[in-house]
Design a protein around this motif. Structure first.
Motif, mmCIF file in Angstrom:
data_model
loop_
_atom_site.group_PDB
_atom_site.id
_atom_site.type_symbol
_atom_site.label_atom_id
_atom_site.label_comp_id
_atom_site.label_asym_id
_atom_site.label_seq_id
_atom_site.Cartn_x
_atom_site.Cartn_y
_atom_site.Cartn_z
ATOM 1 N N TYR A 35 0.843 -1.187 0.000
ATOM 2 C CA TYR A 35 0.000 0.000 0.000
ATOM 3 C C TYR A 35 0.885 1.246 0.000
ATOM 4 C CZ TYR A 35 -3.926 -3.013 1.351
ATOM 5 O OH TYR A 35 -4.882 -3.992 1.382
ATOM 6 N N GLN A 37 0.718 5.241 1.176
ATOM 7 C CA GLN A 37 -0.044 6.185 1.974
ATOM 8 C C GLN A 37 0.568 7.575 1.869
ATOM 9 O OE1 GLN A 37 -0.216 5.535 6.249
ATOM 10 N NE2 GLN A 37 -2.226 6.487 6.401
ATOM 11 N N LEU A 39 0.568 11.647 2.667
ATOM 12 C CA LEU A 39 0.338 12.393 3.905
ATOM 13 C C LEU A 39 -1.125 12.790 4.035
ATOM 14 C CD1 LEU A 39 2.300 13.239 6.123
ATOM 15 C CD2 LEU A 39 2.387 15.511 5.075
ATOM 16 N N PRO A 43 -4.289 4.527 3.301
ATOM 17 C CA PRO A 43 -3.459 3.721 2.400
ATOM 18 C C PRO A 43 -4.208 3.368 1.114
ATOM 19 C CG PRO A 43 -3.348 2.881 4.655
ATOM 20 C CD PRO A 43 -4.452 3.886 4.614
ATOM 21 N N LEU A 88 4.513 7.051 2.507
ATOM 22 C CA LEU A 88 4.804 5.917 3.384
ATOM 23 C C LEU A 88 4.328 4.657 2.663
ATOM 24 C CD1 LEU A 88 5.745 5.015 6.275
ATOM 25 C CD2 LEU A 88 3.331 5.160 6.938
ATOM 26 N N LEU A 90 3.530 0.791 2.849
ATOM 27 C CA LEU A 90 3.170 -0.193 3.862
ATOM 28 C C LEU A 90 3.011 -1.568 3.245
ATOM 29 C CD1 LEU A 90 0.482 2.040 5.553
ATOM 30 C CD2 LEU A 90 2.568 1.271 6.681
ATOM 31 N N GLY A 105 3.183 -3.823 8.501
ATOM 32 C CA GLY A 105 4.493 -3.489 9.015
ATOM 33 C C GLY A 105 4.555 -2.019 9.391
ATOM 34 N N GLN A 106 5.741 -1.585 9.822
ATOM 35 C CA GLN A 106 5.921 -0.196 10.251
ATOM 36 C C GLN A 106 6.064 0.767 9.085
ATOM 37 O OE1 GLN A 106 4.751 -0.167 13.410
ATOM 38 N NE2 GLN A 106 6.326 1.365 13.808
ATOM 39 N N GLY A 107 6.269 0.232 7.914
ATOM 40 C CA GLY A 107 6.334 1.087 6.741
ATOM 41 C C GLY A 107 7.737 1.576 6.398
ATOM 42 N N ARG A 109 9.370 5.020 4.805
ATOM 43 C CA ARG A 109 9.115 6.405 4.400
ATOM 44 C C ARG A 109 10.038 6.748 3.244
ATOM 45 N NH1 ARG A 109 5.237 9.872 4.679
ATOM 46 N NH2 ARG A 109 4.942 9.404 6.878
#
Lengths: 113, 113
Positions: A35, A37, A39, A43, A88, A90, A105-107, A109
């Motif tokens: 995904y 995402q 800002l 997502p 981001l 994901l 997961g935490q992604g 950036r």
């Protein structure tokens, strides 16, 4: 039991470059989804991999491609980076079938300059 | 227009107060997922609802699914600062297998002391 892990956590790239993001699914999961995402947004689905093949794809250009390995881990590749690709990214894993939960997961950036 | 609409977009509540977040779909829901996200981080799985009328609770958070209205609500009782974050609803609008989640834009919750 490690959950979904992604690497790297942060990345800065220049326009036109290529980037590879990595994801290891939660133990026991065989399906990986990616995904994007932006800002302030929810997502957006990019694509999903199962049995090393792309099973579904969202509305993203061919510059976005992926791969799934025999151990179920996955990579997301983005070519010819644009400023608008900054987001981001994901990764979500699940076990194929109905009534399954999807864990994220935490992604990563990604910043494109 | 968004396939999943969340309301409100943002919420500021005093610690100890109750609150409700709504998620409405323009399409048939095959599965509804609630996640919490801290700014810039990954999504934390809260609950999954799949059957009309289903209600699940975890600690002080309760989620319900109204299949006929194509709507879900997330209720937090006696809010605490730890509840602050962005709440996202995600829906499987296709097959009920978490194969491709469509997300709302999120509800940003702040809890004041």
């Amino acid at each position: 039991d490690a959950g979904v892990t992604q690497s790297p956590t942060h990345l800065i790239k220049t326009r036109g470059q290529q980037v590879t993001l990595r994801c290891s699914p939660k133990s026991g999961h065989d399906t990986v989804s990616w995904y994007q995402q932006a800002l302030g947004q929810g997502p957006q689905f990019i694509f999903q991999y199962y049995e090393e093949e792309e099973r579904q794809r969202g509305n993203f250009p061919d510059r976005f491609s992926g791969h799934q390995f025999p151990n179920y881990s996955s990579e997301l590749n983005v070519n010819a980076l644009l400023l608008g690709d900054s987001a981001l990214y994901l990764c979500a894993s699940s076990f194929t079938g109905s009534n399954t939960e999807a864990f994220f997961g935490q992604g990563t950036r990604l910043t494109v300059v | 227009s968004q396939e999943l609409e969340q309301s409100p977009q943002s919420l500021i509540v005093q610690e100890g107060k109750n609150l409700t977040i709504n998620c409405t779909s323009s399409k048939t829901l095959y599965g509804l997922y609630w996640y919490k996200q801290k700014y810039g981080e990954g999504l934390i799985f809260l609950m999954m609802l799949q059957k009309g009328g289903e209600e699940k609770s975890h600690e002080k958070i309760t989620a319900k699914l109204d299949e006929k209205k194509q709507q879900s609500s997330l209720h937090i009782t006696a809010s605490q600062p730890s509840h602050a974050g962005i709440y996202l609803c995600g829906a499987d609008l296709n097959t009920g297998t978490a194969s491709k989640l469509t997300f709302g834009t999120g509800t940003r919750l702040q809890v004041t002391l």
